[in-house]
Design a protein around this motif. Structure first.
Motif, PDB file in Angstrom:
ATOM      1  N   LEU A 115       0.828  -1.212   0.000  1.00 52.95           N
ATOM      2  CA  LEU A 115       0.000   0.000   0.000  1.00 52.95           C
ATOM      3  C   LEU A 115       0.859   1.257   0.000  1.00 52.95           C
ATOM      4  O   LEU A 115       0.591   2.219  -0.742  1.00 52.95           O
ATOM      5  CB  LEU A 115      -0.928  -0.009   1.215  1.00 52.95           C
ATOM      6  N   ILE A 160     -10.286  -0.910  -2.886  1.00 51.21           N
ATOM      7  CA  ILE A 160      -9.214  -0.162  -3.564  1.00 51.21           C
ATOM      8  C   ILE A 160      -9.332  -0.283  -5.075  1.00 51.21           C
ATOM      9  O   ILE A 160      -9.072   0.683  -5.808  1.00 51.21           O
ATOM     10  CB  ILE A 160      -7.819  -0.609  -3.076  1.00 51.21           C
ATOM     11  N   MET A 168      -9.946   3.159  -7.173  1.00 48.63           N
ATOM     12  CA  MET A 168      -8.960   3.524  -8.190  1.00 48.63           C
ATOM     13  C   MET A 168      -9.593   3.569  -9.577  1.00 48.63           C
ATOM     14  O   MET A 168      -9.393   4.527 -10.340  1.00 48.63           O
ATOM     15  CB  MET A 168      -7.808   2.514  -8.186  1.00 48.63           C
ATOM     16  N   GLU A 202      -5.378   7.378  -0.316  1.00 47.44           N
ATOM     17  CA  GLU A 202      -4.633   6.729   0.773  1.00 47.44           C
ATOM     18  C   GLU A 202      -5.222   7.089   2.132  1.00 47.44           C
ATOM     19  O   GLU A 202      -5.290   6.249   3.038  1.00 47.44           O
ATOM     20  CB  GLU A 202      -3.161   7.139   0.726  1.00 47.44           C
ATOM     21  N   THR A 208      -9.833   3.959   6.772  1.00 42.56           N
ATOM     22  CA  THR A 208      -8.996   4.005   5.582  1.00 42.56           C
ATOM     23  C   THR A 208      -8.532   2.588   5.269  1.00 42.56           C
ATOM     24  O   THR A 208      -8.729   1.652   6.050  1.00 42.56           O
ATOM     25  CB  THR A 208      -7.766   4.892   5.810  1.00 42.56           C
ATOM     26  N   LEU A 209      -7.865   2.440   4.120  1.00 41.85           N
ATOM     27  CA  LEU A 209      -7.319   1.126   3.761  1.00 41.85           C
ATOM     28  C   LEU A 209      -6.291   0.672   4.794  1.00 41.85           C
ATOM     29  O   LEU A 209      -6.272  -0.487   5.205  1.00 41.85           O
ATOM     30  CB  LEU A 209      -6.682   1.194   2.374  1.00 41.85           C
TER      31      LEU A 209
END
Length: 538
Positions: A100, A289, A293, A449, A459-460
């Motif tokens: 990541l 994600i 994206m 991010e 968040t991720l």
């Protein structure tokens, strides 16, 4: 009784005691051997005889060892697998964090020169590495799950072998009983088999007056009834064929088993409590994600002044939507469900079950709770049924009453995620047409991010760290349980060993005592013979 008869009875008794002591010494290293002791009694008219050869055991301590074995077997199996998983998710070689960081680091670096071919190549390389890391983690989790299934197969085979052994020993006990009681060696063999069985599963033992035992599961299901053994069956789950289920097979029926205890239950609980949630959370991250994206790139323009295209696999391809569903093998309808990710920010890491009722209703449940229900015809419309960021609809075929489906919206995507963009020129970094040097859309990509993309305002990075933390906490708790049950099991085993185990010093003393008794009784016989000879000579 004459002196000769008295001496003979003493010699025979001493000889038996010497044989028992020597047997104790020679068998002291055999697992499960129970020390034996000679009990002597006096005859009415003098002399002694062996009243019995007793197994030095204690039923309460034996039951306690079996009980602690069950808890120890469970905690050992659970902790062993949890510890392996913790090692996997915390290892630098398999952790998602570096991938990541690398992905967003490449995006941030590209902001200074968004048209740079080298910067764009780096972004694609990092995207490929991120997808590969998801694939590797998914494969490792799947491998551990498969190994757990293999272990369950071995354990169930062991259970069935032990049940058959106990039933056969019961038969041998009934056939071999003598006036002095049940052969001690058979009792040792049976106790050892029941001890091993109790490590694998929770059992209760009911002793019969004839020396045999019946064995049951705690809920009362019979495993062994004298010389008859039932069998435990391991079967693929329905609809989730990766999750094994257990059933008890008798001559007349096959009954599903919910809880079985012991190391078998430890493996099953690890899969349901740890592996499955980890795979679903990993899959959710891969979906989120990829979706974020691809959506952001679709809002931009690439170097060739064309609309942006996907960087990662399409999360809603027909193949992906159908792979999220597994139909029950008992379904009579031809309906094929598709599950679309309609809003990845609302996506939970749960699985679902969908059933069609006899009156034409659908019922969607998760974790035992109903989350949606209504007319099944809603599933056949273009809109479908939407809940928790997913939309469920029938892709083809027809649903029938009684049909059921397992739905896992996220669990599999981390294994199929791929970087699909072919050229670095296709990266849509610009926010508008005819502005190839613009990085406005690239800046939006970099912001992902820190964006709260995952349900629960995470968040991720938060999601990954929480997964690692959950696995770590589970492992720590499992280790504590393992250590506690180990101590209890060792204490129970030590208490039983103090009664049933062979003490070499004690047996050496017995050899000396009974050797002297044998010699003394031989002396009595010799003296009696001399007196008899004297009388005859007179």
């Amino acid at each position: 009784m004459s002196m000769i008869n008295t001496g003979m009875s003493g010699m025979f008794a001493a000889q038996t005691a010497l044989n028992v002591a020597s047997s104790n010494i020679s068998a002291s290293t055999i697992p499960g051997y129970t020390r034996q002791q000679v009990n002597l009694a006096t005859n009415m008219h003098g002399g002694v005889y062996v009243s019995d050869v007793r197994r030095m055991t204690d039923s309460f301590l034996t039951d306690q060892v079996r009980d602690t074995s069950t808890a120890y077997g469970y905690s050992t199996a659970y902790y062993s697998h949890a510890n392996q998983l913790e090692t996997l998710v915390t290892s630098d070689g398999s952790s998602l964090s570096p991938a990541l960081t690398g992905m967003f680091g490449a995006l941030n670096s590209a902001t200074s020169d968004p048209a740079s071919d080298a910067a764009r190549q780096t972004v694609l390389a990092q995207a490929s590495d991120l997808a590969s890391r998801f694939n590797t983690l998914h494969g490792s989790l799947q491998k551990q799950s498969d190994l757990a299934n293999d272990q369950l197969g071995v354990m169930v085979d062991d259970v069935n072998s032990l049940l058959s052994d106990i039933a056969e020993i019961n038969d041998s006990i009934m056939a071999s009983q003598t006036g002095s009681g049940v052969p001690n060696g058979l009792l040792d063999q049976r106790d050892q088999a029941m001890q091993k069985l109790s490590e694998l599963m929770d059992v209760t033992v009911d002793a019969r007056p004839d020396g045999t035992v019946d064995i049951f599961l705690p809920q009362g299901d019979p495993l062994v009834m004298r010389g008859k053994a039932n069998q435990v069956s391991l079967n693929p789950g329905d609809p989730d064929s990766d999750r094994m289920t257990l059933s008890l097979v008798t001559d007349t029926a096959e009954k599903p088993l919910k809880t079985i205890g012991g190391s078998i239950q430890g493996v099953l609980d690890f899969q349901s409590d740890v592996i499955d949630p980890a795979m679903r959370e990993l899959g959710r991250m891969a979906v989120v994600i990829s979706d974020a994206m691809n959506t952001q790139l679709g809002a931009g323009v690439d170097l060739n002044n064309k609309p942006g295209s996907d960087l990662f696999s399409n999360i809603n391809s027909i193949e992906a939507m159908r792979e999220r569903v597994e139909a029950s093998r008992e379904n009579t309808g031809s309906g094929v469900l598709e599950v679309e990710i309609s809003d990845s920010s609302k996506l939970s890491a749960d699985d679902y079950s969908l059933e069609i009722t006899a009156d034409g209703q659908y019922i969607l449940t998760s974790a035992g709770k109903v989350v949606s229900k209504g007319d099944q015809r809603l599933l056949t419309t273009d809109k479908g049924v939407t809940v928790d960021g997913i939309t469920i609809k029938v892709g083809e075929g027809e649903l029938k009453p009684g049909d059921s489906f397992g739905i896992e919206p996220t669990a599999g995507f981390s294994g199929s995620m791929d970087m699909v963009m072919e050229s670095p020129d296709d990266l849509a970094f610009s926010g508008a047409y005819d502005t190839p040097g613009d990085n406005s859309n690239l800046l939006e990509l970099a912001k992902l991010e820190k964006a709260h993309l995952i349900e629960g305002n995470k968040t991720l990075g938060d999601s990954w760290n929480l997964l690692v933390t959950d696995v770590g906490n589970t492992t720590a708790q499992a280790e504590g349980s393992y250590n506690a049950t180990k101590v209890l099991h060792e204490e129970a085993s030590s208490a039983l060993s103090s009664v049933a185990g062979v003490n070499m010093d004690e047996e050496a003393g017995n050899l000396l005592i009974y050797q002297q008794a044998y010699q003394a009784n031989a002396k009595v016989i010799a003296t009696a013979q001399q007196l008899l000879d004297t009388v005859l000579n007179l």
